[in-house]
Design a protein around this motif. Structure first.
Motif, PDB file in Angstrom:
ATOM      1  N   LYS A  21       0.850  -1.197   0.000  1.00  0.00           N
ATOM      2  CA  LYS A  21       0.000   0.000   0.000  1.00  0.00           C
ATOM      3  C   LYS A  21       0.883   1.244   0.000  1.00  0.00           C
ATOM      4  N   ASP A  22       0.473   2.252  -0.750  1.00  0.00           N
ATOM      5  CA  ASP A  22       1.172   3.546  -0.764  1.00  0.00           C
ATOM      6  C   ASP A  22       2.681   3.385  -0.953  1.00  0.00           C
ATOM      7  N   TYR A  23       3.074   2.617  -1.933  1.00  0.00           N
ATOM      8  CA  TYR A  23       4.478   2.213  -2.126  1.00  0.00           C
ATOM      9  C   TYR A  23       5.353   3.326  -2.702  1.00  0.00           C
ATOM     10  N   LEU A  24       4.897   3.981  -3.777  1.00  0.00           N
ATOM     11  CA  LEU A  24       5.681   5.044  -4.412  1.00  0.00           C
ATOM     12  C   LEU A  24       4.821   6.282  -4.630  1.00  0.00           C
ATOM     13  N   PHE A  25       5.459   7.451  -4.536  1.00  0.00           N
ATOM     14  CA  PHE A  25       4.775   8.725  -4.750  1.00  0.00           C
ATOM     15  C   PHE A  25       4.870   9.066  -6.229  1.00  0.00           C
ATOM     16  N   ILE A  26       3.758   8.925  -6.960  1.00  0.00           N
ATOM     17  CA  ILE A  26       3.730   9.107  -8.410  1.00  0.00           C
ATOM     18  C   ILE A  26       2.618  10.079  -8.775  1.00  0.00           C
ATOM     19  N   ASN A  27       2.971  11.067  -9.575  1.00  0.00           N
ATOM     20  CA  ASN A  27       1.987  12.054 -10.057  1.00  0.00           C
ATOM     21  C   ASN A  27       1.154  12.636  -8.921  1.00  0.00           C
ATOM     22  N   GLY A  28       1.819  12.999  -7.836  1.00  0.00           N
ATOM     23  CA  GLY A  28       1.152  13.706  -6.748  1.00  0.00           C
ATOM     24  C   GLY A  28       0.425  12.868  -5.717  1.00  0.00           C
ATOM     25  N   GLN A  29       0.546  11.540  -5.821  1.00  0.00           N
ATOM     26  CA  GLN A  29      -0.089  10.722  -4.775  1.00  0.00           C
ATOM     27  C   GLN A  29       0.641   9.394  -4.598  1.00  0.00           C
ATOM     28  N   TRP A  30       0.430   8.807  -3.431  1.00  0.00           N
ATOM     29  CA  TRP A  30       1.023   7.510  -3.137  1.00  0.00           C
ATOM     30  C   TRP A  30       0.271   6.429  -3.890  1.00  0.00           C
ATOM     31  N   ARG A  31       1.026   5.522  -4.524  1.00  0.00           N
ATOM     32  CA  ARG A  31       0.426   4.472  -5.351  1.00  0.00           C
ATOM     33  C   ARG A  31       0.764   3.091  -4.800  1.00  0.00           C
ATOM     34  N   ASP A  32      -0.234   2.223  -4.822  1.00  0.00           N
ATOM     35  CA  ASP A  32      -0.049   0.824  -4.427  1.00  0.00           C
ATOM     36  C   ASP A  32       0.749   0.095  -5.509  1.00  0.00           C
ATOM     37  N   HIS A  33       1.434  -0.978  -5.117  1.00  0.00           N
ATOM     38  CA  HIS A  33       2.191  -1.802  -6.067  1.00  0.00           C
ATOM     39  C   HIS A  33       2.087  -3.282  -5.720  1.00  0.00           C
ATOM     40  N   VAL A  34       2.100  -4.088  -6.751  1.00  0.00           N
ATOM     41  CA  VAL A  34       2.229  -5.531  -6.613  1.00  0.00           C
ATOM     42  C   VAL A  34       3.720  -5.834  -6.595  1.00  0.00           C
ATOM     43  N   LEU A  35       4.163  -6.630  -5.621  1.00  0.00           N
ATOM     44  CA  LEU A  35       5.585  -6.947  -5.472  1.00  0.00           C
ATOM     45  C   LEU A  35       5.854  -8.342  -6.034  1.00  0.00           C
ATOM     46  N   THR A  36       6.851  -8.444  -6.917  1.00  0.00           N
ATOM     47  CA  THR A  36       7.231  -9.736  -7.479  1.00  0.00           C
ATOM     48  C   THR A  36       8.748  -9.881  -7.441  1.00  0.00           C
ATOM     49  N   SER A  37       9.211 -11.112  -7.605  1.00  0.00           N
ATOM     50  CA  SER A  37      10.644 -11.347  -7.719  1.00  0.00           C
ATOM     51  C   SER A  37      10.910 -12.658  -8.445  1.00  0.00           C
ATOM     52  N   LYS A  38      12.139 -12.775  -8.866  1.00  0.00           N
ATOM     53  CA  LYS A  38      12.619 -14.019  -9.465  1.00  0.00           C
ATOM     54  C   LYS A  38      14.002 -14.273  -8.890  1.00  0.00           C
ATOM     55  N   THR A  39      14.252 -15.519  -8.520  1.00  0.00           N
ATOM     56  CA  THR A  39      15.568 -15.858  -7.992  1.00  0.00           C
ATOM     57  C   THR A  39      16.301 -16.782  -8.958  1.00  0.00           C
ATOM     58  N   ASN A  40      17.614 -16.681  -8.892  1.00  0.00           N
ATOM     59  CA  ASN A  40      18.510 -17.482  -9.714  1.00  0.00           C
ATOM     60  C   ASN A  40      18.686 -18.835  -9.029  1.00  0.00           C
ATOM     61  N   LYS A  41      18.055 -19.847  -9.569  1.00  0.00           N
ATOM     62  CA  LYS A  41      18.062 -21.175  -8.938  1.00  0.00           C
ATOM     63  C   LYS A  41      19.438 -21.850  -8.989  1.00  0.00           C
ATOM     64  N   THR A  42      20.317 -21.385  -9.861  1.00  0.00           N
ATOM     65  CA  THR A  42      21.645 -22.009  -9.965  1.00  0.00           C
ATOM     66  C   THR A  42      22.725 -21.192  -9.248  1.00  0.00           C
ATOM     67  N   PHE A  43      22.318 -20.136  -8.541  1.00  0.00           N
ATOM     68  CA  PHE A  43      23.280 -19.251  -7.892  1.00  0.00           C
ATOM     69  C   PHE A  43      24.078 -19.990  -6.819  1.00  0.00           C
ATOM     70  N   GLN A  44      25.393 -19.794  -6.844  1.00  0.00           N
ATOM     71  CA  GLN A  44      26.262 -20.303  -5.795  1.00  0.00           C
ATOM     72  C   GLN A  44      26.967 -19.113  -5.175  1.00  0.00           C
ATOM     73  N   PHE A  45      26.792 -18.942  -3.877  1.00  0.00           N
ATOM     74  CA  PHE A  45      27.304 -17.758  -3.202  1.00  0.00           C
ATOM     75  C   PHE A  45      28.820 -17.770  -3.094  1.00  0.00           C
ATOM     76  N   LYS A  46      29.430 -16.691  -3.541  1.00  0.00           N
ATOM     77  CA  LYS A  46      30.866 -16.460  -3.400  1.00  0.00           C
ATOM     78  C   LYS A  46      31.064 -14.973  -3.200  1.00  0.00           C
ATOM     79  N   LEU A  47      31.717 -14.577  -2.146  1.00  0.00           N
ATOM     80  CA  LEU A  47      32.015 -13.160  -1.920  1.00  0.00           C
ATOM     81  C   LEU A  47      33.284 -12.753  -2.606  1.00  0.00           C
TER      82      LEU A  47
END
Length: 178
Positions: free
Chosen positions: A152-178
């Motif tokens: 709710k009220d995620y970003l301020f766009i054109n003079g008002q706060w706007r709701d947003h749907v949140l999505t993501s995609k993860t890299n299933k083959t990612f191997q962590f290395k710093l």
């Protein structure tokens, strides 16, 4: 540079300021729906392209400009890039109004996501859209982004706060290395 079946995706240093300005001016009303600051002069376009090139070189943000037969028609960005234990970025995109509905954005976003996972070695890409923007939701769904919530009220766009749907995609083959 990335290539797809129909597009060439280039870095900011390839784009000329007058071309960028024309792209934004021709699509100003279309782009205004989603918000964001659009460049209004050649000086601002030059500054923006220079800043985007610096962010790219510093591994902080990546904006790809999409060319169809040499015409600038879209951009796809990976911003707010965080390394360390997060290895993530936010995805954003926009396309010229007269090229909507042709599958070009799906093609471009797919190429950038694959680049982000394979070359940039990111683990997570987040993409958020306004609920009315069902076309954006369909692109993300086709590409395997999963809905994670509603802000709710995620970003301020054109003079008002706007709701947003949140999505993501993860890299299933990612191997962590710093």
């Amino acid at each position: 540079m990335l290539t797809t079946e129909r597009l060439v995706l280039v870095s900011p240093e390839v784009i000329k300021a007058p071309v960028l300005l024309d792209f934004h001016l021709q699509n100003a009303d279309h782009f205004a729906q989603a918000g964001g600051t659009l460049p209004e002069s050649l000086r601002i376009c030059r500054q923006r392209l220079k800043a985007e090139t610096t962010l790219w070189k510093n591994d902080r943000s990546y904006r790809f400009y999409g060319l169809l037969e040499g015409e600038l028609i879209l951009d796809v960005s990976l911003s707010n890039l965080v390394r360390g234990v997060f290895q993530a970025a936010h995805l954003g995109y926009k396309i010229a109004e007269h090229h909507t509905g042709q599958g070009l954005m799906t093609e471009a976003v797919d190429a950038v996501v694959r680049h982000a996972f394979n070359r940039l070695r990111l683990h997570r890409i987040m993409a958020n859209y306004q609920p009315w923007n069902t076309a954006s939701g369909r692109i993300l769904e086709k590409l395997g982004f999963e809905r994670e919530g509603f802000a709710k009220d995620y970003l301020f766009i054109n003079g008002q706060w706007r709701d947003h749907v949140l999505t993501s995609k993860t890299n299933k083959t990612f191997q962590f290395k710093l």
